[in-house]
Design a protein around this motif. Structure first.
Motif, mmCIF file in Angstrom:
data_model
loop_
_atom_site.group_PDB
_atom_site.id
_atom_site.type_symbol
_atom_site.label_atom_id
_atom_site.label_comp_id
_atom_site.label_asym_id
_atom_site.label_seq_id
_atom_site.Cartn_x
_atom_site.Cartn_y
_atom_site.Cartn_z
ATOM 1 N N THR A 64 0.837 -1.187 0.000
ATOM 2 C CA THR A 64 0.000 0.000 0.000
ATOM 3 C C THR A 64 0.883 1.253 0.000
ATOM 4 O O THR A 64 2.075 1.180 0.334
ATOM 5 C CB THR A 64 -0.914 0.001 1.229
ATOM 6 O OG1 THR A 64 -0.096 -0.042 2.418
ATOM 7 C CG2 THR A 64 -1.838 -1.208 1.217
ATOM 8 N N PRO A 65 0.343 2.397 -0.391
ATOM 9 C CA PRO A 65 1.176 3.619 -0.407
ATOM 10 C C PRO A 65 1.808 3.930 0.950
ATOM 11 O O PRO A 65 2.971 4.369 1.008
ATOM 12 C CB PRO A 65 0.177 4.698 -0.825
ATOM 13 C CG PRO A 65 -0.862 3.973 -1.624
ATOM 14 C CD PRO A 65 -0.986 2.636 -0.975
ATOM 15 N N GLU A 66 1.079 3.703 2.048
ATOM 16 C CA GLU A 66 1.639 3.985 3.363
ATOM 17 C C GLU A 66 2.778 3.025 3.703
ATOM 18 O O GLU A 66 3.823 3.435 4.223
ATOM 19 C CB GLU A 66 0.542 3.892 4.421
ATOM 20 C CG GLU A 66 0.983 4.263 5.826
ATOM 21 C CD GLU A 66 1.369 5.722 5.958
ATOM 22 O OE1 GLU A 66 2.110 6.065 6.900
ATOM 23 O OE2 GLU A 66 0.949 6.525 5.108
ATOM 24 N N ALA A 67 2.601 1.729 3.408
ATOM 25 C CA ALA A 67 3.659 0.747 3.678
ATOM 26 C C ALA A 67 4.871 0.985 2.780
ATOM 27 O O ALA A 67 6.015 0.815 3.211
ATOM 28 C CB ALA A 67 3.114 -0.665 3.478
ATOM 29 N N GLU A 68 4.643 1.396 1.550
ATOM 30 C CA GLU A 68 5.758 1.672 0.651
ATOM 31 C C GLU A 68 6.527 2.915 1.112
ATOM 32 O O GLU A 68 7.761 2.974 0.986
ATOM 33 C CB GLU A 68 5.235 1.862 -0.773
ATOM 34 C CG GLU A 68 6.296 1.786 -1.841
ATOM 35 C CD GLU A 68 5.713 1.711 -3.230
ATOM 36 O OE1 GLU A 68 6.422 1.275 -4.148
ATOM 37 O OE2 GLU A 68 4.536 2.090 -3.393
ATOM 38 N N ARG A 69 5.830 3.903 1.646
ATOM 39 C CA ARG A 69 6.496 5.087 2.155
ATOM 40 C C ARG A 69 7.400 4.741 3.341
ATOM 41 O O ARG A 69 8.533 5.243 3.454
ATOM 42 C CB ARG A 69 5.454 6.130 2.577
ATOM 43 C CG ARG A 69 6.052 7.454 3.030
ATOM 44 C CD ARG A 69 4.979 8.376 3.543
ATOM 45 N NE ARG A 69 4.365 7.835 4.751
ATOM 46 C CZ ARG A 69 4.894 7.961 5.969
ATOM 47 N NH1 ARG A 69 6.054 8.575 6.135
ATOM 48 N NH2 ARG A 69 4.274 7.453 7.003
ATOM 49 N N LEU A 70 6.928 3.841 4.227
ATOM 50 C CA LEU A 70 7.756 3.401 5.350
ATOM 51 C C LEU A 70 8.977 2.623 4.870
ATOM 52 O O LEU A 70 10.057 2.720 5.468
ATOM 53 C CB LEU A 70 6.923 2.544 6.312
ATOM 54 C CG LEU A 70 5.873 3.269 7.144
ATOM 55 C CD1 LEU A 70 5.119 2.276 8.021
ATOM 56 C CD2 LEU A 70 6.503 4.349 8.005
#
Length: 506
Positions: free
Chosen positions: A157-163
């Motif tokens: 997900t975009p949030e997991a990829e950002r992390l």
């Protein structure tokens, strides 16, 4: 005279005597003993003639003719929930990290479920386990995409990829700290050389990058280098830095000494402090066990960076040095814990004993061994306070954010469910208001249709008339409904053909 019984064997004519005695001093129950081809004699317990003197075996090693006594640890292990909960809460996170490490190796970080099925054994999943059902348990981490009829792919997900990008950036910034950890690890070894496959066991705990063998190990030839050995490539120290040869225990002792000196300069007189051993709450030890722990603590401190080749194996001094090495390695890890099996791989480099787990249990003031999970873990006790780390690294802060995403449920429960229910109540209130408006609107429509030209005597809401005589129709146990047999001849439609001829009725 002691009773004796002679039984004849069917295979031979030689009598088989059985010696049965009820007066044996070491057994409360009768013991059955056998003798072949011997005369019956009165004798004491036969085990009294066993010799405990070690004898030489054919390999040249001493052995005992009798069973050796079992060696146990001096202190019993006690279960502590705060440390065990740390292992329990990271089960899902470890699985998600394994899947993510496989996913990031794919182009554009997109992978099909069919390809992921080849890694089921590495992920610890059964062959019959559906991957799509497992990935849907983490809706905030993985996103499933449909391409075609039978093609399913997933990505972060975009949030997991950002992390993930943030973690990569932090690891690049902390490369100098990782180099210091590797140098300190090599400085503690006996030959200042460790195999790369052994260092890989501590890769995650020390915060090393996944490809540290090809990156970090070759970028700093002024500190260490990769050499070829008979057992594989190894990392060898090339520069000894005396400033790094200071352990975390020595730094903590120096800080405590400075703090005590500052307290002595105060005007207020304080009661004298007794040098006590800090033990976990609820661990009741006997006086002998407490005496052994205090005697071990009062031994001279052996730095883990000192030369320990002259220490005799099995001595208290060697155990003191081994505890110092374990303490220093745990202080270098991110979470101040690791698996006990990881230390067993370094027996040759640090001369650990075969009873390493027992040594850790014997010192509950420094370590805690948890049996939770697939393998045992060892914690550095001073690094935790009520299952929470005292000092958290930047990588650990990112890990906690990822743990928050992992714990997001697929179907909200608890507080999240209350928020959904509140929003549903608000929507119900809006529906009630809209319902009142619809009632008012329907009343206006009824007033408009109250004219005789628009009204119709037949009520469409009434059920159909199944009784021609207008009798009472009973439906189950409910009310009796009276049906009117009114018919409107003008509204009756007769079946006809396309040319207008009447059609026969059935």
């Amino acid at each position: 005279m002691e009773p004796s019984l002679l039984l004849s064997s069917p295979s031979s004519s030689t009598p088989l005597p059985f010696f049965l005695s009820n007066t044996l001093p070491f057994h409360s129950k009768p013991k059955l003993s056998t003798k072949f081809n011997c005369t019956l004699q009165k004798s004491h317990f036969w085990g009294s003639n066993l010799s405990w003197v070690p004898s030489q075996s054919h390999h040249g090693r001493p052995k005992l003719d009798a069973v050796r006594p079992i060696i146990t640890a001096a202190v019993k292990r006690r279960k502590e929930l705060p440390f065990d909960n740390v292992i329990q809460r990271d089960k899902k996170l470890k699985f998600v990290l394994k899947v993510r490490n496989i996913l990031v190796t794919q182009p554009d970080r997109v992978m099909s479920l069919k390809t992921l099925g080849k890694f089921k054994r590495d992920l610890g999943l059964d062959k019959k386990r559906r991957l799509i059902a497992v990935l849907k348990k983490f809706p905030a981490v993985f996103q499933i995409m449909e391409e075609g009829v039978f093609s399913l792919k997933f990505k972060m997900t975009p949030e997991a990829e950002r992390l993930y990008f943030e973690e990569t950036r932090v690891r690049n910034e902390m490369e100098e700290l990782v180099v210091v950890k590797l140098r300190k690890l090599l400085m503690m070894s006996l030959e200042k050389r460790i195999l790369l496959e052994k260092i890989a066991h501590l890769k995650t705990d020390l915060g090393l990058p996944q490809e540290f063998r090809d990156t970090v190990c070759h970028r700093y030839p002024q500190y260490f280098k990769v050499v070829a050995t008979q057992r594989g490539p190894a990392l060898e120290l090339t520069h000894w830095d005396p400033e790094l040869a200071v352990s975390a225990a020595e730094l903590a002792a120096e800080e405590n000494r400075i703090r005590e000196m500052e307290e002595q300069n105060l005007i207020i007189d304080r009661p004298p402090k007794f040098n006590r051993v800090k033990l976990p709450k609820g661990l009741n030890l006997s006086k002998g066990e407490m005496r052994k722990i205090m005697q071990f603590r009062d031994l001279p401190y052996f730095s883990p960076y000192s030369d320990f080749s002259g220490l005799r194996p099995g001595s208290r001094e060697k155990e003191k040095h081994a505890c110092g090495v374990v303490h220093e390695i745990l202080s270098l890890t991110l979470e101040k814990r690791t698996l006990v099996d990881h230390f067993t791989h370094f027996r040759e480099e640090f001369r650990f004993s075969q009873q390493l787990r027992g040594m850790l249990i014997r010192h509950p003031d420094m370590f805690y061994v948890s049996l939770k999970g697939d393998r045992d873990s060892v914690f550095l006790r001073e690094g935790y306070r009520d299952s929470q780390l005292v000092e958290k690294d930047r990588l650990l802060l990112i890990k906690e954010k990822l743990r928050t995403l992992v714990n997001v449920p697929r179907f909200p429960k608890g507080p999240a469910r209350r928020i959904v229910e509140d929003s549903m109540r608000e929507s119900d209130g809006r529906e009630d208001e809209s319902g009142q408006e619809e009632e008012e609107w329907s009343e206006d429509v009824d007033n408009l249709l109250s004219d005789d030209d628009w009204s119709d005597e037949d009520d469409d809401d009434l059920p159909p008339d199944f009784d021609e005589d207008g009798e009472l129709l009973e439906i189950g146990q409910g009310k009796t409904i009276k049906q009117d047999s009114r018919q409107n001849d003008e509204m009756v439609l007769l079946p006809v053909f396309a040319d207008g001829r009447p059609r026969e009725q059935w």
